[in-house]
Design a protein around this motif. Structure first.
Motif, PDB file in Angstrom:
ATOM      1  N   PRO A   1       0.798  -1.237   0.000  1.00 56.13           N
ATOM      2  CA  PRO A   1       0.000   0.000   0.000  1.00 56.13           C
ATOM      3  C   PRO A   1       0.825   1.278   0.000  1.00 56.13           C
ATOM      4  O   PRO A   1       0.258   2.359   0.141  1.00 56.13           O
ATOM      5  CB  PRO A   1      -0.776  -0.118   1.310  1.00 56.13           C
ATOM      6  CG  PRO A   1       0.206  -0.779   2.240  1.00 56.13           C
ATOM      7  CD  PRO A   1       1.051  -1.692   1.384  1.00 56.13           C
ATOM      8  N   MET A   2       2.169   1.175  -0.141  1.00 61.29           N
ATOM      9  CA  MET A   2       2.971   2.404  -0.088  1.00 61.29           C
ATOM     10  C   MET A   2       2.639   3.339  -1.251  1.00 61.29           C
ATOM     11  O   MET A   2       2.810   4.553  -1.149  1.00 61.29           O
ATOM     12  CB  MET A   2       4.476   2.077  -0.067  1.00 61.29           C
ATOM     13  CG  MET A   2       4.982   1.579   1.291  1.00 61.29           C
ATOM     14  SD  MET A   2       4.555   2.665   2.692  1.00 61.29           S
ATOM     15  CE  MET A   2       5.550   4.112   2.324  1.00 61.29           C
TER      16      MET A   2
ATOM     17  N   VAL B   1       0.039   5.484   0.070  1.00 60.77           N
ATOM     18  CA  VAL B   1       0.619   6.341   1.116  1.00 60.77           C
ATOM     19  C   VAL B   1       1.334   7.529   0.476  1.00 60.77           C
ATOM     20  O   VAL B   1       1.166   8.677   0.884  1.00 60.77           O
ATOM     21  CB  VAL B   1       1.590   5.530   2.005  1.00 60.77           C
ATOM     22  CG1 VAL B   1       2.344   6.448   2.956  1.00 60.77           C
ATOM     23  CG2 VAL B   1       0.823   4.474   2.793  1.00 60.77           C
ATOM     24  N   ARG B   2       2.132   7.245  -0.582  1.00 59.95           N
ATOM     25  CA  ARG B   2       2.845   8.338  -1.287  1.00 59.95           C
ATOM     26  C   ARG B   2       1.852   9.333  -1.890  1.00 59.95           C
ATOM     27  O   ARG B   2       2.070  10.534  -1.857  1.00 59.95           O
ATOM     28  CB  ARG B   2       3.702   7.766  -2.415  1.00 59.95           C
ATOM     29  CG  ARG B   2       4.705   6.719  -1.979  1.00 59.95           C
ATOM     30  CD  ARG B   2       5.936   7.330  -1.409  1.00 59.95           C
ATOM     31  NE  ARG B   2       6.867   6.276  -1.029  1.00 59.95           N
ATOM     32  CZ  ARG B   2       7.702   6.384  -0.001  1.00 59.95           C
ATOM     33  NH1 ARG B   2       7.752   7.482   0.714  1.00 59.95           N
ATOM     34  NH2 ARG B   2       8.518   5.401   0.291  1.00 59.95           N
TER      35      ARG B   2
ATOM     36  N   ARG C   1      -1.201   9.966  -0.833  1.00 58.69           N
ATOM     37  CA  ARG C   1      -1.780  10.750   0.265  1.00 58.69           C
ATOM     38  C   ARG C   1      -0.853  11.888   0.685  1.00 58.69           C
ATOM     39  O   ARG C   1      -1.289  13.017   0.874  1.00 58.69           O
ATOM     40  CB  ARG C   1      -1.974   9.880   1.499  1.00 58.69           C
ATOM     41  CG  ARG C   1      -3.061   8.919   1.419  1.00 58.69           C
ATOM     42  CD  ARG C   1      -4.214   9.301   2.359  1.00 58.69           C
ATOM     43  NE  ARG C   1      -5.209   8.256   2.258  1.00 58.69           N
ATOM     44  CZ  ARG C   1      -6.107   8.187   1.288  1.00 58.69           C
ATOM     45  NH1 ARG C   1      -6.164   9.139   0.361  1.00 58.69           N
ATOM     46  NH2 ARG C   1      -6.946   7.188   1.227  1.00 58.69           N
ATOM     47  N   MET C   2       0.433  11.525   0.862  1.00 57.22           N
ATOM     48  CA  MET C   2       1.400  12.528   1.303  1.00 57.22           C
ATOM     49  C   MET C   2       1.501  13.658   0.283  1.00 57.22           C
ATOM     50  O   MET C   2       1.552  14.827   0.641  1.00 57.22           O
ATOM     51  CB  MET C   2       2.784  11.893   1.485  1.00 57.22           C
ATOM     52  CG  MET C   2       2.852  10.762   2.506  1.00 57.22           C
ATOM     53  SD  MET C   2       2.661  11.328   4.193  1.00 57.22           S
ATOM     54  CE  MET C   2       4.058  12.420   4.347  1.00 57.22           C
TER      55      MET C   2
ATOM     56  N   ASP D   1      -1.640  15.858   0.202  1.00 52.54           N
ATOM     57  CA  ASP D   1      -1.682  16.759   1.365  1.00 52.54           C
ATOM     58  C   ASP D   1      -1.047  18.109   1.035  1.00 52.54           C
ATOM     59  O   ASP D   1      -1.419  19.129   1.593  1.00 52.54           O
ATOM     60  CB  ASP D   1      -0.892  16.147   2.536  1.00 52.54           C
ATOM     61  CG  ASP D   1      -1.759  15.215   3.376  1.00 52.54           C
ATOM     62  OD1 ASP D   1      -2.986  15.193   3.168  1.00 52.54           O
ATOM     63  OD2 ASP D   1      -1.206  14.507   4.229  1.00 52.54           O
ATOM     64  N   LYS D   2      -0.046  18.073   0.156  1.00 56.87           N
ATOM     65  CA  LYS D   2       0.710  19.299  -0.124  1.00 56.87           C
ATOM     66  C   LYS D   2       0.088  20.095  -1.275  1.00 56.87           C
ATOM     67  O   LYS D   2       0.545  21.193  -1.589  1.00 56.87           O
ATOM     68  CB  LYS D   2       2.168  18.946  -0.452  1.00 56.87           C
ATOM     69  CG  LYS D   2       2.903  18.310   0.721  1.00 56.87           C
ATOM     70  CD  LYS D   2       4.404  18.213   0.458  1.00 56.87           C
ATOM     71  CE  LYS D   2       5.138  17.656   1.663  1.00 56.87           C
ATOM     72  NZ  LYS D   2       4.890  16.203   1.849  1.00 56.87           N
TER      73      LYS D   2
ATOM     74  N   LEU E   1       7.308  14.840   7.781  1.00 59.43           N
ATOM     75  CA  LEU E   1       7.639  13.483   8.223  1.00 59.43           C
ATOM     76  C   LEU E   1       8.879  12.959   7.507  1.00 59.43           C
ATOM     77  O   LEU E   1       9.077  13.220   6.323  1.00 59.43           O
ATOM     78  CB  LEU E   1       6.455  12.559   7.926  1.00 59.43           C
ATOM     79  CG  LEU E   1       5.129  12.920   8.589  1.00 59.43           C
ATOM     80  CD1 LEU E   1       4.017  12.035   8.045  1.00 59.43           C
ATOM     81  CD2 LEU E   1       5.219  12.787  10.096  1.00 59.43           C
TER      82      LEU E   1
ATOM     83  N   GLU F   1      11.282   9.841   5.963  1.00 56.38           N
ATOM     84  CA  GLU F   1      10.963   8.634   5.199  1.00 56.38           C
ATOM     85  C   GLU F   1      10.680   7.455   6.145  1.00 56.38           C
ATOM     86  O   GLU F   1       9.760   6.669   5.917  1.00 56.38           O
ATOM     87  CB  GLU F   1      12.136   8.316   4.255  1.00 56.38           C
ATOM     88  CG  GLU F   1      11.901   7.145   3.325  1.00 56.38           C
ATOM     89  CD  GLU F   1      10.719   7.344   2.371  1.00 56.38           C
ATOM     90  OE1 GLU F   1      10.311   8.500   2.123  1.00 56.38           O
ATOM     91  OE2 GLU F   1      10.195   6.329   1.898  1.00 56.38           O
TER      92      GLU F   1
ATOM     93  N   ILE G   1       7.196   7.866   7.504  1.00 54.13           N
ATOM     94  CA  ILE G   1       6.165   7.559   6.501  1.00 54.13           C
ATOM     95  C   ILE G   1       5.975   6.047   6.403  1.00 54.13           C
ATOM     96  O   ILE G   1       4.853   5.548   6.359  1.00 54.13           O
ATOM     97  CB  ILE G   1       6.549   8.157   5.132  1.00 54.13           C
ATOM     98  CG1 ILE G   1       6.535   9.683   5.206  1.00 54.13           C
ATOM     99  CG2 ILE G   1       5.598   7.669   4.043  1.00 54.13           C
ATOM    100  CD1 ILE G   1       7.152  10.367   3.996  1.00 54.13           C
ATOM    101  N   LEU G   2       7.090   5.308   6.423  1.00 55.69           N
ATOM    102  CA  LEU G   2       6.999   3.841   6.380  1.00 55.69           C
ATOM    103  C   LEU G   2       6.362   3.289   7.651  1.00 55.69           C
ATOM    104  O   LEU G   2       5.452   2.468   7.608  1.00 55.69           O
ATOM    105  CB  LEU G   2       8.398   3.244   6.231  1.00 55.69           C
ATOM    106  CG  LEU G   2       8.898   2.962   4.824  1.00 55.69           C
ATOM    107  CD1 LEU G   2      10.335   2.483   4.871  1.00 55.69           C
ATOM    108  CD2 LEU G   2       8.002   1.927   4.138  1.00 55.69           C
TER     109      LEU G   2
ATOM    110  N   SER H   1       2.686   3.993   7.859  1.00 59.09           N
ATOM    111  CA  SER H   1       1.991   3.925   6.561  1.00 59.09           C
ATOM    112  C   SER H   1       0.576   3.378   6.683  1.00 59.09           C
ATOM    113  O   SER H   1      -0.329   3.838   5.988  1.00 59.09           O
ATOM    114  CB  SER H   1       2.798   3.092   5.569  1.00 59.09           C
ATOM    115  OG  SER H   1       3.025   1.789   6.068  1.00 59.09           O
TER     116      SER H   1
ATOM    117  N   ILE I   1      -1.393   6.361   7.847  1.00 59.21           N
ATOM    118  CA  ILE I   1      -1.342   7.481   6.895  1.00 59.21           C
ATOM    119  C   ILE I   1      -2.253   7.195   5.706  1.00 59.21           C
ATOM    120  O   ILE I   1      -2.856   8.097   5.125  1.00 59.21           O
ATOM    121  CB  ILE I   1       0.115   7.725   6.430  1.00 59.21           C
ATOM    122  CG1 ILE I   1       0.945   8.293   7.589  1.00 59.21           C
ATOM    123  CG2 ILE I   1       0.160   8.673   5.245  1.00 59.21           C
ATOM    124  CD1 ILE I   1       2.429   8.427   7.285  1.00 59.21           C
TER     125      ILE I   1
ATOM    126  N   GLY J   1      -0.775  12.432   5.662  1.00 63.12           N
ATOM    127  CA  GLY J   1       0.457  12.999   6.194  1.00 63.12           C
ATOM    128  C   GLY J   1       0.184  14.118   7.186  1.00 63.12           C
ATOM    129  O   GLY J   1       0.852  14.231   8.222  1.00 63.12           O
TER     130      GLY J   1
END
Lengths: 78, 266
Positions: A17-18, A21-22, A24-25, A28-29, B3, B5, B8-9, B12, B15, B22
């Protein structure tokens, strides 16, 4: 990354699921209404990420093949 | 600071939740949470809050680890018997998540020290085990304007209530005074099954994370009742009492004081 395309994110090196996650991050910005272009691998990411974004109310503006990968352009919900 | 790296992991799986992301993880990291009582309720609450990446976790407890604690107070282990609970808990939390700053308050909360201990915390978890302490945590949090999550457990049953001063009732609105000595449970009723404490302490941690994130429906004005034998939840609506001695109008408020403790403090 170009100014007219807004932010850019490359998740071709990530797996579920990373991948999300990426995204989402990165989202956010992005300002509401702003645009994010995401480069992702074919297969699972391109099958699931655009669908998840739509389900959450974001607008998928485009899905274009770029070699072995796909470029997905999304407008963040206002 | 954004955050890393590694963060973040590490975070996760939370998140990825649209309610966290985030930005939410950064709010969790900025959070300062005090857990009063490192016992049956405090153990799971402390562990889950540290695991979630709450930036500062305070532990307030004046007791040492006793062999009879280990059946339910899962933050402490057999080699910790005899150590201060704040030290044992801080070590466990440090192993779980070195990114969390743990602040030790190796004292019993009293009306005299509560305002100083509470200062600087965003949210408090009531993990105490006596009526006197529960009223004190309530009154001190209400006086300081700090939200807190109450829980009380006995046998197979438990209760949870989230108190956000100014936004709903407090514990004293509903339970006006500690029960008179003699009417309170005796030592024979001090039994508790570990997972009951685990379930309710976990619910307290969930409410704290929701508070920090600003998401969901808090247990404000809703006293959640847990029946572990029937395995059922129900809730009782409670109203703010304008004449409450803790959160009512200025003419009704009483100064912060310690209540007499007639109960067996199992």
């Amino acid at each position: 990354m170009s100014a007219e395309n807004g932010a850019f994110l490359d998740i071709t090196g990530d797996v579920c699921p990373m991948t999300l996650v990426r995204v989402r991050m990165a989202l956010d910005k992005v300002e509401p209404g702003g645009v994010l272009r995401i480069l992702m691998a074919s297969g699972e990411p391109v099958a699931s990420i655009p669908r998840t974004l739509k389900d959450e109310g974001h607008e998928v503006l485009g899905l274009d093949r770029e070699g072995d990968a796909f470029s997905v352009t999304v407008r963040k919900k206002a | 600071m954004s955050l890393t790296e590694a963060e973040i992991l590490r975070y996760s799986r939370q998140i990825i939740l649209p309610q966290v992301g985030g930005a939410g993880q950064e709010r969790i990291r900025q959070g300062r949470v005090l857990v009063v009582g490192a016992g049956g309720l405090g153990s799971p609450a402390l562990l889950y809050l540290a695991a979630a990446g709450v930036g500062t976790v305070g532990v307030c407890d004046g007791d040492a680890v006793d062999p009879t604690n280990l059946q339910r107070q899962v933050i402490h282990a057999t080699p910790d018997v005899g150590r201060l609970k704040v030290d044992s808990a801080a070590d466990a939390l440090g192993r779980l998540n070195p990114g969390v700053e743990v602040v030790r308050h190796p004292v019993r909360l009293t009306a005299a020290n509560a305002p100083g201990i509470l200062a600087g915390y965003d949210v408090v978890v009531d993990g105490t085990d006596t009526f006197a302490s529960k009223f004190l945590v309530n009154d001190a949090c209400v006086a300081a304007g700090v939200p807190y999550v109450f829980s009380g457990i006995l046998g197979f049953e438990g209760q949870v209530l989230t108190v956000v001063p100014g936004r709903g009732p407090c514990y004293r609105c509903f339970f006006r005074e500690p029960p008179p000595p003699g009417s309170v449970p005796t030592c024979a009723q001090a039994g508790i099954l570990g997972p009951v404490a685990g379930a309710l302490g976990s619910l307290q941690a969930l409410e704290v994370l929701k508070l920090l994130l600003g998401v969901g429906e808090l247990l404000v004005g809703r006293l959640l009742l847990f029946d572990g034998l029937g395995l059922a939840f129900r809730e009782v609506r409670i109203r703010q009492d304008p004449r409450c001695p803790a959160c009512g109008g200025p003419e009704h408020r009483r100064p912060l004081a310690d209540e007499a403790d007639g109960a067996c403090s199992g």
